[in-house]
Design an enzyme around this catalytic site. Structure first.
Site, PDB file in Angstrom:
ATOM      1  N   ARG A 131       0.817  -1.222   0.000  1.00 27.22           N
ATOM      2  CA  ARG A 131       0.000   0.000   0.000  1.00 27.22           C
ATOM      3  C   ARG A 131       0.847   1.266   0.000  1.00 27.22           C
ATOM      4  NH1 ARG A 131      -3.115  -3.169   3.451  1.00 27.22           N
ATOM      5  NH2 ARG A 131      -4.894  -3.992   2.323  1.00 27.22           N
ATOM      6  N   LYS A 153       4.182  11.859 -11.151  1.00 23.73           N
ATOM      7  CA  LYS A 153       3.322  11.014 -11.978  1.00 23.73           C
ATOM      8  C   LYS A 153       4.053   9.706 -12.284  1.00 23.73           C
ATOM      9  CE  LYS A 153       1.859  13.801 -15.426  1.00 23.73           C
ATOM     10  NZ  LYS A 153       1.029  14.001 -16.630  1.00 23.73           N
ATOM     11  N   GLU A 195      12.222  19.102 -23.853  1.00 24.77           N
ATOM     12  CA  GLU A 195      11.406  19.506 -22.710  1.00 24.77           C
ATOM     13  C   GLU A 195      11.955  20.791 -22.102  1.00 24.77           C
ATOM     14  OE1 GLU A 195       8.663  17.988 -22.064  1.00 24.77           O
ATOM     15  OE2 GLU A 195       8.866  15.927 -22.814  1.00 24.77           O
ATOM     16  N   LYS A 255       8.881  23.687 -13.619  1.00 23.68           N
ATOM     17  CA  LYS A 255       7.965  22.559 -13.494  1.00 23.68           C
ATOM     18  C   LYS A 255       7.544  22.387 -12.033  1.00 23.68           C
ATOM     19  CE  LYS A 255       6.530  18.080 -14.745  1.00 23.68           C
ATOM     20  NZ  LYS A 255       6.734  16.768 -15.299  1.00 23.68           N
ATOM     21  N   GLU A 265      -3.112  18.460 -11.978  1.00 27.56           N
ATOM     22  CA  GLU A 265      -3.334  18.774 -13.381  1.00 27.56           C
ATOM     23  C   GLU A 265      -4.747  19.225 -13.691  1.00 27.56           C
ATOM     24  OE1 GLU A 265      -2.468  16.148 -17.077  1.00 27.56           O
ATOM     25  OE2 GLU A 265      -0.663  16.270 -15.897  1.00 27.56           O
ATOM     26  N   ARG A 269      -1.080  23.274 -14.716  1.00 27.10           N
ATOM     27  CA  ARG A 269      -0.126  22.206 -14.997  1.00 27.10           C
ATOM     28  C   ARG A 269      -0.195  21.767 -16.459  1.00 27.10           C
ATOM     29  NH1 ARG A 269       1.657  16.904 -11.400  1.00 27.10           N
ATOM     30  NH2 ARG A 269       3.136  16.157 -12.937  1.00 27.10           N
ATOM     31  N   ASN A 273       2.177  20.873 -21.104  1.00 24.64           N
ATOM     32  CA  ASN A 273       1.839  20.021 -22.234  1.00 24.64           C
ATOM     33  C   ASN A 273       2.015  20.723 -23.568  1.00 24.64           C
ATOM     34  OD1 ASN A 273       1.224  17.591 -21.051  1.00 24.64           O
ATOM     35  ND2 ASN A 273      -0.783  18.340 -20.409  1.00 24.64           N
ATOM     36  N   HIS A 276       2.688  18.885 -26.685  1.00 27.99           N
ATOM     37  CA  HIS A 276       2.419  17.485 -26.393  1.00 27.99           C
ATOM     38  C   HIS A 276       1.125  16.974 -27.008  1.00 27.99           C
ATOM     39  CE1 HIS A 276       5.792  17.749 -23.743  1.00 27.99           C
ATOM     40  NE2 HIS A 276       5.646  16.509 -23.316  1.00 27.99           N
ATOM     41  N   HIS A 280       2.140  13.987 -28.865  1.00 25.92           N
ATOM     42  CA  HIS A 280       1.768  12.634 -28.436  1.00 25.92           C
ATOM     43  C   HIS A 280       1.147  11.839 -29.564  1.00 25.92           C
ATOM     44  CE1 HIS A 280       1.749  13.253 -23.816  1.00 25.92           C
ATOM     45  NE2 HIS A 280       2.818  12.567 -24.210  1.00 25.92           N
ATOM     46  N   HIS A 292      10.258  10.459 -27.579  1.00 22.74           N
ATOM     47  CA  HIS A 292       9.238  11.387 -27.080  1.00 22.74           C
ATOM     48  C   HIS A 292       9.605  12.841 -27.380  1.00 22.74           C
ATOM     49  CE1 HIS A 292       6.301  13.127 -24.325  1.00 22.74           C
ATOM     50  NE2 HIS A 292       7.291  13.798 -23.747  1.00 22.74           N
TER      51      HIS A 292
HETATM   52  N1  LIG Z   1       5.952  10.615 -15.350  1.00 22.95           N
HETATM   53  C1  LIG Z   1       6.040  11.637 -16.157  1.00 22.95           C
HETATM   54  O1  LIG Z   1       5.581  12.729 -15.852  1.00 22.95           O
HETATM   55  C2  LIG Z   1       6.692  11.465 -17.465  1.00 22.95           C
HETATM   56  C3  LIG Z   1       6.971  12.563 -18.244  1.00 22.95           C
HETATM   57  C4  LIG Z   1       7.629  12.379 -19.457  1.00 22.95           C
HETATM   58  C5  LIG Z   1       7.992  11.119 -19.849  1.00 22.95           C
HETATM   59  N2  LIG Z   1       7.685  10.051 -19.087  1.00 22.95           N
HETATM   60  C6  LIG Z   1       8.070   8.699 -19.457  1.00 22.95           C
HETATM   61  O2  LIG Z   1       9.467   8.606 -19.485  1.00 22.95           O
HETATM   62  C7  LIG Z   1       9.840   7.579 -20.352  1.00 22.95           C
HETATM   63  C8  LIG Z   1      10.986   8.006 -21.227  1.00 22.95           C
HETATM   64  O3  LIG Z   1      12.075   8.326 -20.409  1.00 22.95           O
HETATM   65  P1  LIG Z   1      13.544   8.440 -20.993  1.00 22.95           P
HETATM   66  O4  LIG Z   1      13.532   9.298 -22.183  1.00 22.95           O
HETATM   67  O5  LIG Z   1      14.382   8.817 -19.878  1.00 22.95           O
HETATM   68  O6  LIG Z   1      13.828   6.982 -21.534  1.00 22.95           O
HETATM   69  P2  LIG Z   1      14.578   5.709 -20.933  1.00 22.95           P
HETATM   70  O7  LIG Z   1      14.333   5.556 -19.513  1.00 22.95           O
HETATM   71  O8  LIG Z   1      14.173   4.599 -21.808  1.00 22.95           O
HETATM   72  O9  LIG Z   1      16.093   6.075 -21.154  1.00 22.95           O
HETATM   73  C9  LIG Z   1      16.599   6.226 -22.452  1.00 22.95           C
HETATM   74  C10 LIG Z   1      17.811   5.336 -22.706  1.00 22.95           C
HETATM   75  O10 LIG Z   1      18.972   5.878 -22.094  1.00 22.95           O
HETATM   76  C11 LIG Z   1      19.585   4.908 -21.251  1.00 22.95           C
HETATM   77  N3  LIG Z   1      20.165   5.672 -20.161  1.00 22.95           N
HETATM   78  C12 LIG Z   1      19.504   6.294 -19.164  1.00 22.95           C
HETATM   79  N4  LIG Z   1      20.370   7.020 -18.440  1.00 22.95           N
HETATM   80  C13 LIG Z   1      21.600   6.816 -18.972  1.00 22.95           C
HETATM   81  C14 LIG Z   1      22.883   7.313 -18.654  1.00 22.95           C
HETATM   82  N5  LIG Z   1      23.061   8.194 -17.675  1.00 22.95           N
HETATM   83  N6  LIG Z   1      23.910   6.903 -19.391  1.00 22.95           N
HETATM   84  C15 LIG Z   1      23.734   6.039 -20.436  1.00 22.95           C
HETATM   85  N7  LIG Z   1      22.526   5.576 -20.785  1.00 22.95           N
HETATM   86  C16 LIG Z   1      21.490   5.961 -20.041  1.00 22.95           C
HETATM   87  C17 LIG Z   1      18.484   3.993 -20.868  1.00 22.95           C
HETATM   88  O11 LIG Z   1      18.971   2.721 -20.527  1.00 22.95           O
HETATM   89  C18 LIG Z   1      17.672   3.930 -22.141  1.00 22.95           C
HETATM   90  O12 LIG Z   1      18.257   3.039 -23.052  1.00 22.95           O
HETATM   91  C19 LIG Z   1       8.619   7.233 -21.132  1.00 22.95           C
HETATM   92  O13 LIG Z   1       8.120   6.004 -20.703  1.00 22.95           O
HETATM   93  C20 LIG Z   1       7.643   8.332 -20.807  1.00 22.95           C
HETATM   94  O14 LIG Z   1       6.312   7.897 -20.843  1.00 22.95           O
HETATM   95  C21 LIG Z   1       7.049  10.195 -17.900  1.00 22.95           C
HETATM   96 ZN   LIG Z   2       7.084  15.329 -22.343  1.00 24.06          ZN
END
Ligand SMILES: NC(=O)c1ccc[n+]([C@@H]2O[C@H](COP(=O)([O-])OP(=O)(O)OC[C@H]3O[C@@H](n4cnc5c(N)ncnc54)[C@H](O)[C@@H]3O)[C@@H](O)[C@H]2O)c1
Ligand SMILES: [Zn+2]
Length: 1617
Positions: A131, A153, A195, A255, A265, A269, A273, A276, A280, A292
């Site tokens: 929980r 999030k 971003e 942010k 949101e 907030r 977007n 986006h 998206h 992304h």
């Molecule tokens: N929660 C939120 O508010 C929010 C907002 C935007 C995006 N997201 C989510 O985030 C995700 C994308 O995140 P991302 O772009 O970080 O992708 P990711 O986590 O897949 O990382 C990208 C790549 O870089 C590698 N990597 C990460 N850090 C590294 C480092 N320091 N050195 C070498 N390699 C490294 C990872 O292994 C991966 O292959 C998506 O699933 C998206 O939906 C969430």
């Molecule tokens: Zn984004």
């Protein structure tokens, strides 16, 4: 612990975001001391673990060492797979199981170390584990640092979409350690920068300006690894690190602030977007290939354009955003090569994107919530704004349409964007100058952007913005320029001016210390074709070292530094004045003062040279132009002193005069008034003369002051042609002039008329030959595009002529191709203001000089603009389909004399039941003289003319439902060829192709046509290409490869069958498609993998058992002379056609025509797309039913194929041979969507590594097939592990056969094997079939059907059910669940009817049932009903048709007998089209009952056989239904029907059928054999077989394996006889 400097940011009232460099010790210490726990669990992915896990482990363990043994916490780590797929339910379960297995409790602290994937997944686990447990975010990607890590999030993905299941769960800490970014791949860094840029764009202009100007430093901060933990303390932090951290912290602060105000949101907030909503939607299509941030980057530009369109954001804002994103290597449009080159990009349609946006929870109805920027750093509302779909669609659409009308803003007053020419010059001047210069009204376009970026990359100047971007502040570099780092090329796109100017600028670059020795400038494909040669030549001669890296005379160039020597430079200036300007601008910086001499006679565009000189003067350098000392005439020699430009404090850039021509032209063409407020007679730009020199003579009123121009157009339709005009001083404006000339129908002014023109309203534009080498060949472009309006033009050496036409006569609905040329687009939008439905296909190409042209048209001029989506796949298809909609267009037959046109034509006419017209016969009737005689009397020429006349007539009078065969020479005249080509757009023009040798042999015997007077082979060679050009189908009328021996095994009516198949297919009357392709059925094809098919033809009947089609692997065909050639191979076209023709003569199964390339698992060379499509198009022409097209081929070629596929169906396929494709990945769905767009059938082939892969496949198939309009899909896994998928696949499962030389693909099964497997899997339950009747002990039916079941591998049985009446026994059989069907014979054909639910029309008409079929009552499939049919009549029809295919509809036919079978016979003869049906029965009363039973068959009673009623037409079909014993050939018998010799007309070809089962040779058949040798005889047992085949097919849905079945039945029959 090491000293660490931390920047803290507070979120939700807590300072929980801690930022700095090299934080691992700090993090561990903070976590252990402030979050006491018994277990710390770190989750990360393998990539991150590789770099950073050990450091954490060591740090934790070291910290624990210091704690007492008892109660020491545990440190656990879990490393999972990287990538978005991990963020799934399975991924979550994996982490949870790990926690449970390790007995983690509520007090555990979970640490997420990684990118957004890890953060989102681990955060969600933490939110629900026990929980909710405490968790810590350590983002390691920039995206995660500035975005996903902040805000709480968390979520995982499901197959239904991303982030659909999750929770808000705030971490205890977010540690931002910017040193992690040093290991991050550059693309991931850029991804995060999207971003960062986004946050600045909505919130903070100052920050944005930093990002804009300091991209190079920011990149440098992550590219140079920090050693010795430098940056951990303030003191050790480099300037670059400082900057990087401040950018990150700045972004996070925004942010954090927004999240704090609006955690869940609800309004504010939403601002984050920005970019986006559309981003998206794009991401949904392009994920995972495009990241992304990359999608959001494009989304931001599109959303910014949307606010520009709404009149809220200025172009300056859009331009800055665009430049800034590009500076971080982000794509900013869907046409970015990184996106456009993806197959999935084909799905980025407006409709699809809007559809995806609809799913977004924030959107509602016909509005979408989008964050609207009002300027950089601010939004229109403090939340997202509702924007109507129509506006979004307009922004997204690729094409635009101006709605014709009168501009509502009339009289218009406007300024146009800054001049491109002046902007580019000013940029170079200010960059090379000393001091700061404020440039105002600079054009914000692709062109200037490219120039600025290049100058930045050369480190030639610094740029910054003031007044919200209205002013560009240039800090001049005084001519100091550096070679960019090695590998960095200066990319100029298609920006011509930049390319010309920068070529010389690059020679000024100083040698650098870096590893790069030369400066490389390059551009896009078009740029690489545009000339630069004369400039490079001049510079080389002067001593510069410049190399062409690809084609001579074009970019890319490699330029050695310090290369401009100066002194005397000679330049050929007849192609472009930009070469001159390029040298002039740089000349002051040469080693010696320059004297520039222009050679080559005519200097082009002098005004532009003057403009450069005037501007140089403003920047402090005075150029002197030499004059002839004697005449005082100015010479083309310029002296430029050495020096450095002195930047004026401010420089106002004049508006673009070329751009001004468009609004002025709109005033001219719509009869309204327009004032351009910043261009007048004092302008330096040549195009400023357009109003006075072009519009005034056309009848406009022009008032021009020094700074302003006003044009009032004449009333619509009253523009005058100009006559002759030399536009050399204003070449760019000629496109505008041309579109006006197209509607100018007034006589030219006096003195301007063209004496030599063939129309008074011609406008002749000259002096513009340089326009051939602009963005495109503009002269050609205008000619081609004007033609779409029906406007006549002539191309001239240095210009063109345009024939004016009344506006109302211009063709509407023209779709303009713009060649990526802004001027073409804008010029034709002028024409679009008066011609309805003019579509400008590439609206974005205006970005070069007037990015907001479309917005200004609406907002400043007052004309409505609509977005248009070009769904080219569909438009093409509807534009030029080859068959008429209803299949009624006549068939035209062409070909060499002697190719078999008449023969084939007659057979075709009979198959189609259409009249046959022989053009020669028609000719003779019409001219009352034969063809031969006509030629003799009037000569060939008149004959050809008369023949063309006949063709024209026939194509109008007999345009529908005729088969028209034409003379061989019809293609000799161009007029006739045009008629044919035109007809081919709506109906089939079929070329009968026959080997020339066969033709020659045949012609030896025939003389009706005039002799050629030249060798036939020569005629053949001449006409061959014309036939090919005129026809859209080819009927191959030769089978050279069938040796005579093999010929024997092929049935005699092979040609008849093939003619019937082919013509029904190409007319669309009855395409020869596989019926089992329907939903709920299973269909199969056999892959033929022979290099030469002909030896296999004799086995075809065995090979094709059970299958619905034959796949010809064309890539595996190998002409005998190449049998031992290895490697990829292109089979010769003639060989392919011949093979197929031979196959067609052997089987009428539909053919799947497949050309597989090496990388798709076949033998065709990968690169040979031209040859491949040549073959695929051939497949359409020869009427192949199914054509396999790989979606990886170029889209254009596929679309083209689809556009004229006619009745053929396209199998759009995708093969993955790597074994990496996973059926549950989004990329497979993406492939499916593309394939579904082009194909009638989708085929996706993967490779199974385990049996599970087949379940994934099955899931995929059921998912996509549940859509309402789903296309049939072939989905298969290759390999042995994939065999299961071959069993379960239901559409066109490829099967092999034991007789085949090799399997087409590993893992292929035979048809029978698959049936057995299906049975074992419970997919094919065994059924029982019966025959009801009495006596039936000797029935052949069990042998017939059981043999069929056995051969097909079906688990069914067929058995006798002999009963005395239709009672309980029969009822029980009918009711049993495994009842499959029954045959009904004497005496129950009538009695059984009350037990049935429904009768077929045939059974109804005949009044008897011989076949019972259980059927499902409705689609829901619950209620079974019993359906009664009668196949006896079909047995008769098939018997007659197959024995006498050429018989057609018999003029008369005879039935003997009046019992139940006679009813079936009458029904059959009616179906055969018999015009007169005679009936003979010994008792006339019984016969009369039948006459009455078939009122519309007009049955006529015969009193005495051999004496025919009515006109006395002789029957050509005779069917006897009385027992053999009741007939005799002896006259005078009392109890038998006497059969006189006169029953048969021996002169006719006919068929006689005796339904009597025994003996084999009845008196009737014996008589026929004796007296009528041309008659085919059919025994009762043969009819039984024929009707049995039909029964079998009705029950099983499978073609009966006739040859095996017949063999067994006849064997048994003969044994018992
Ligand atoms: N929660 C939120 O508010 C929010 C907002 C935007 C995006 N997201 C989510 O985030 C995700 C994308 O995140 P991302 O772009 O970080 O992708 P990711 O986590 O897949 O990382 C990208 C790549 O870089 C590698 N990597 C990460 N850090 C590294 C480092 N320091 N050195 C070498 N390699 C490294 C990872 O292994 C991966 O292959 C998506 O699933 C998206 O939906 C969430
Ligand atoms: Zn984004």
């Amino acid at each position: 612990m090491a000293e660490t400097d931390i920047l803290k940011v507070s979120i939700l009232g807590k300072e929980s975001i801690h930022c700095g460099f090299h934080l691992i010790p700090y993090i561990v210490n903070t976590v252990i001391t402030t979050l006491p726990s018994s277990a710390y669990v770190l989750v990360t992915d393998t990539h991150v673990a590789n770099f950073h896990l050990t450091a954490f482990e060591a740090e934790f363990n070291a910290a624990f060492e210091k704690l007492p043994n008892a109660g020491r916490p545990r440190f656990l780590s879990r490393v999972i797979a990287p990538g978005e797929t991990t963020k799934s339910r399975e991924g979550k379960a994996d982490v949870e199981d790990f926690l449970l297995l390790n007995k983690c409790t509520r007090d555990s602290v979970v640490i997420a170390l990684g990118g957004g994937v890890i953060g989102d997944l681990v955060g969600f686990v933490a939110a629900t584990f026990m929980r909710g447990v405490r968790f810590v975010q350590i983002p390691t990607t920039l995206l995660a640092m500035v975005d996903s890590g902040v805000g709480g999030k968390t979520a995982i993905d499901t197959p239904h979409g991303k982030n659909l299941i999750g929770a808000f769960w705030q971490p205890e800490y977010i540690f931002i350690d910017a040193a992690f970014l040093e290991t991050l791949p550059a693309r991931e860094f850029s991804n995060g920068m999207a971003e960062v840029v986004k946050t600045a764009a909505i919130w903070n202009e100052k920050e944005f300006a930093d990002l804009e100007s300091r991209s190079a430093e920011i990149f440098a901060a992550i590219q140079t690894p920090s050693t010795n933990n430098s940056g951990r303390t303030q003191a050790s932090r480099s300037a670059a690190q400082q900057l990087l951290l401040s950018v990150i912290v700045g972004s996070i602060s925004v942010k954090a602030h927004i999240v704090t105000i609006d955690e869940r949101e609800t309004g504010l907030r939403n601002l984050v977007n920005f970019g986006h909503t559309i981003g998206h939607a794009i991401e949904a299509v392009l994920t995972p290939t495009i990241l992304h941030g990359e999608c959001v980057s494009v989304g931001m530009i599109l959303e910014a354009e949307l606010s520009r369109q709404m009149g809220i954001l200025g172009q300056v804002g859009v331009g800055r955003l665009n430049r800034c994103l590009k500076a971080y290597n982000l794509p900013t449009s869907l046409s970015d090569p990184r996106i456009a080159s993806l197959p999935a990009a084909k799905q980025l349609t407006v409709e699809k994107l809007l559809d995806i946006m609809k799913v977004d929870k924030k959107n509602s109805g016909l509005q979408k919530k989008i964050v609207i920027l009002s300027r950089i750093g601010a939004t229109y509302e403090p939340k997202a704004t509702g924007v109507p779909d129509s506006l979004i669609a307009k922004t997204l659409s690729e094409a635009a349409k101006v709605i014709p009308g009168i501009p509502t803003k009339n009289p218009i007053r406007m300024a146009t964007p800054g001049s491109k020419s002046i902007s580019n010059r000013a940029l170079v001047l200010a960059a090379l100058g000393t001091g700061t210069c404020r440039l105002k009204n600079l054009l914000h376009s692709d062109d200037t952007q490219v120039m600025m970026t290049a100058l930045l990359e050369l480190k030639g100047a610094n740029f910054s913005w003031e007044d919200g971007g209205e002013t560009l502040v240039v800090e001049g570099g005084e001519g100091s320029l550096q070679v960019p780092p090695k590998g960095k090329e200066i990319y100029l796109g298609n920006a011509g001016t930049a390319a010309r100017f920068l070529t010389t600028v690059c020679t000024l670059v100083q040698p650098s210390q870096s590893d790069a020795k030369t400066t490389v400038i390059t551009g896009n494909a078009r740029m690489k074709q545009r000339p630069i040669g004369p400039l490079v030549d001049a510079l080389r001669v002067n001593g510069s070292q410049i190399e062409y890296l690809e084609s001579q005379g074009c970019l890319p160039l490699s330029v050695l530094p310090d290369g401009l020597k100066g002194a005397r430079i000679q330049l050929a200036a007849s192609v472009s004045s930009q070469y001159v300007s390029s040298i002039l601008l740089c000349a002051p910086y040469a080693h010696e003062s320059v004297t520039l001499e222009l050679t080559g006679g005519q200097v082009i565009s002098q005004p532009y040279i003057d403009m450069t000189i005037a501007m140089m003067k403003t920047f402090g350098i005075t150029v002197e132009r030499e004059a002839d000392p004697v005449t005082g005439k100015l010479l083309d020699v310029y002296r430029i002193p050495k020096g450095v430009y002195k930047n004026p404090a401010e420089y106002n850039i004049e508006s673009d005069a070329s751009s001004a021509t468009y609004p002025l032209a709109i005033a001219a063409i719509t009869g309204t008034s327009c004032t351009i407020s910043n261009i007048g007679s004092a302008s330096l730009q040549g195009d400023a003369r357009f109003a006075k020199e072009v519009l005034e003579p056309m009848g406009c009123t022009v008032v021009q002051t020094e700074t302003e121009t006003t044009v009032q157009g004449p009333p619509i339709g009253q523009l005058k042609a100009i006559g002759l005009i030399d536009m050399e001083p204003m070449t760019d404006a000629f496109l505008t002039a041309s579109v006006l000339a197209a509607v100018a129908i007034g006589q030219p002014l006096e003195g301007r008329e063209l004496k030599d023109a063939d129309s008074p309203t011609v406008t002749r534009i000259i002096g513009i030959s340089n326009q051939r080498v602009k963005e495109c060949n503009r002269i050609r472009a205008m000619i081609d595009q004007l033609a779409k309006f029906g406007v006549k033009t002539n191309e001239l050496e240095d210009g063109l002529e345009v024939y004016g036409k009344p506006v109302g006569e211009l063709k509407k609905g023209a779709s303009i191709h713009c060649y990526d040329d802004h001027r073409v687009a804008m010029a034709f939008s002028v024409l679009g203001t008066v011609v309805k439905d003019t579509i400008i296909e590439e609206k974005r190409c205006v970005e070069k000089t007037w990015p907001n042209w479309w917005d200004d048209l609406e907002n400043k001029i007052g004309l409505k603009v609509e977005g248009v989506e070009l769904d080219s796949a569909d438009t093409v298809a509807s534009a030029s389909g080859t068959t008429s909609q209803d299949g009624s267009a006549s068939v035209v037959i062409i070909g060499m004399r002697g190719s078999g046109k008449s023969h084939v034509g007659e057979l075709a006419a009979s198959a189609l039941a259409w009249p046959f017209v022989d053009a020669d016969t028609y000719f003779a009737e019409k001219h009352k003289i034969g063809v031969r005689e006509f030629v003799h009397q009037h000569g060939w020429e008149s004959f050809r003319a008369a023949e063309t006349g006949i063709l024209k007539e026939l194509l109008t009078t007999s345009a529908a439902k005729h088969v028209i065969s034409l003379g061989g020479g019809i293609v000799e005249t161009p007029a006739a060829r045009d008629l044919l080509k035109n007809f081919a757009k709506k109906g089939p023009v079929v070329h009968i192709v026959r080997e020339i040798d066969e033709v020659v042999r045949y012609l030896g015997e025939e003389t009706a046509r005039p002799a050629y007077g030249e060798p036939v082979t020569d005629v053949f060679r001449r006409r061959e290409p014309w036939f090919a050009e005129c026809c859209n189908y080819e009927f191959i009328n030769y089978t050279g490869v069938l040796t005579s021996e093999q010929n024997a095994s092929v049935a005699g009516n092979a040609t008849v069958d093939e003619v019937s198949r082919f013509f029904k297919h190409v007319t669309g009357q009855q395409a020869n498609l596989a019926p089992n392709l329907a939903p709920g059925k299973r269909s199969y094809f056999l892959s033929l993998t022979y290099p030469d098919i002909t030896p296999a033809l004799r086995h075809m009947k065995d090979l094709t058992v059970g299958v619905d089609a034959l796949e010809v692997r064309v890539d595996l065909l190998r002409s005998p002379k190449d049998f031992d050639a290895f490697g990829p191979y292109i089979p010769p076209v003639a060989y392919v056609t011949e093979q197929l023709a031979a196959l067609r003569r052997t089987t009428s199964l539909p053919i799947v025509f497949t050309v597989r390339t090496v990388s798709q698992g076949g033998s065709f060379p990968d690169k040979a797309e031209k040859e491949a499509f040549h073959l695929l198009n051939l497949a359409v022409r020869i009427g192949a039913e199914y054509i396999d097209a790989e979606i990886s081929w170029p889209e254009k070629l596929i679309k083209d194929l689809v556009s004229h596929k006619g009745s053929s169906q396209i199998i759009a396929s995708w093969h993955d041979w790597t074994g990496k494709m996973r059926w549950n990945e989004a990329s497979v769905k993406a492939k499916y969507d593309i394939a579904a767009r082009f194909g009638d059938i989708v085929k996706i082939v993967g490779k199974a590594n385990s049996v599970q892969d087949n379940f994934a496949l099955y899931d995929f198939v059921s998912r996509v097939s549940s859509a309402s309009n789903a296309k049939p899909i072939i989905a298969i896994n290759m390999g042995v592990e994939g065999q299961m998928s071959r069993i379960l696949n239901s559409t066109f499962s490829p099967v092999s056969h034991p007789l085949l030389p090799t399997k087409a693909a590993p893992g292929q099964l035979s048809y029978a094997q698959i049936q057995q497997a299906l049975h074992l899997l419970g997919q094919l339950p065994a059924q029982r079939y019966f025959i009801f009747g009495n006596p039936i002990a000797h029935s052949m039916s069990p042998t017939l059907h059981n043999t069929g079941f056995e051969v097909l591998g079906l688990p069914h049985t067929y058995q006798l059910l002999e009963t005395t009446d239709v009672g309980e026994g029969i009822k029980a059989a009918l009711a049993s669940p495994d009842f499959g069907g029954a045959s009904v014979t004497i005496p129950f054909k009538l009695d059984v009817i009350p037990l049935l639910d429904q009768l077929s029309p045939a059974a109804e008409a005949i009044g008897a049932v011989n076949t019972i079929v259980p059927r499902l009552a409705d689609a829901s499939g619950t209620n079974r009903i019993l359906y009664g049919d009668n196949t006896d009549w079909l047995g008769i029809v098939e018997s007659v048709r197959s024995r006498a295919p050429a018989l057609g509809a018999p003029q008369a036919a005879l039935v003997i007998g009046a019992g139940g079978t006679a009813r079936a016979a009458i029904f059959a003869l009616k179906a055969l089209g018999a015009q007169h049906i005679y009936l003979y029965n010994r008792t006339a009363g019984k016969a009369q009952i039948l006459v009455d039973a078939f009122p519309d068959a007009h049955v006529e009673l015969v009193e005495r056989l051999g004496i025919w009623p009515g006109e006395g037409l002789v029957p050509s079909v005779v069917v006897s239904t009385v027992p053999a014993s009741a007939t005799t050939t002896e006259e005078g018998s009392a109890d038998a029907v006497f059969l006189p010799v006169s029953i048969f007309d021996a002169k006719l070809e006919g068929v006689v059928v005796d339904m009597a089962y025994k003996p084999a040779e009845t008196p009737l058949l014996a008589l026929a054999k004796r007296v009528a040798p041309n008659w085919a005889t059919v025994r009762g047992v043969e009819v039984l077989l024929e009707q049995g085949y039909v029964q079998f097919e009705t029950w099983t849905g499978r073609r009966c394996p006739k040859h095996v079945v017949a063999e067994r039945v006849l064997e048994k029959y003969n044994a018992s006889a």
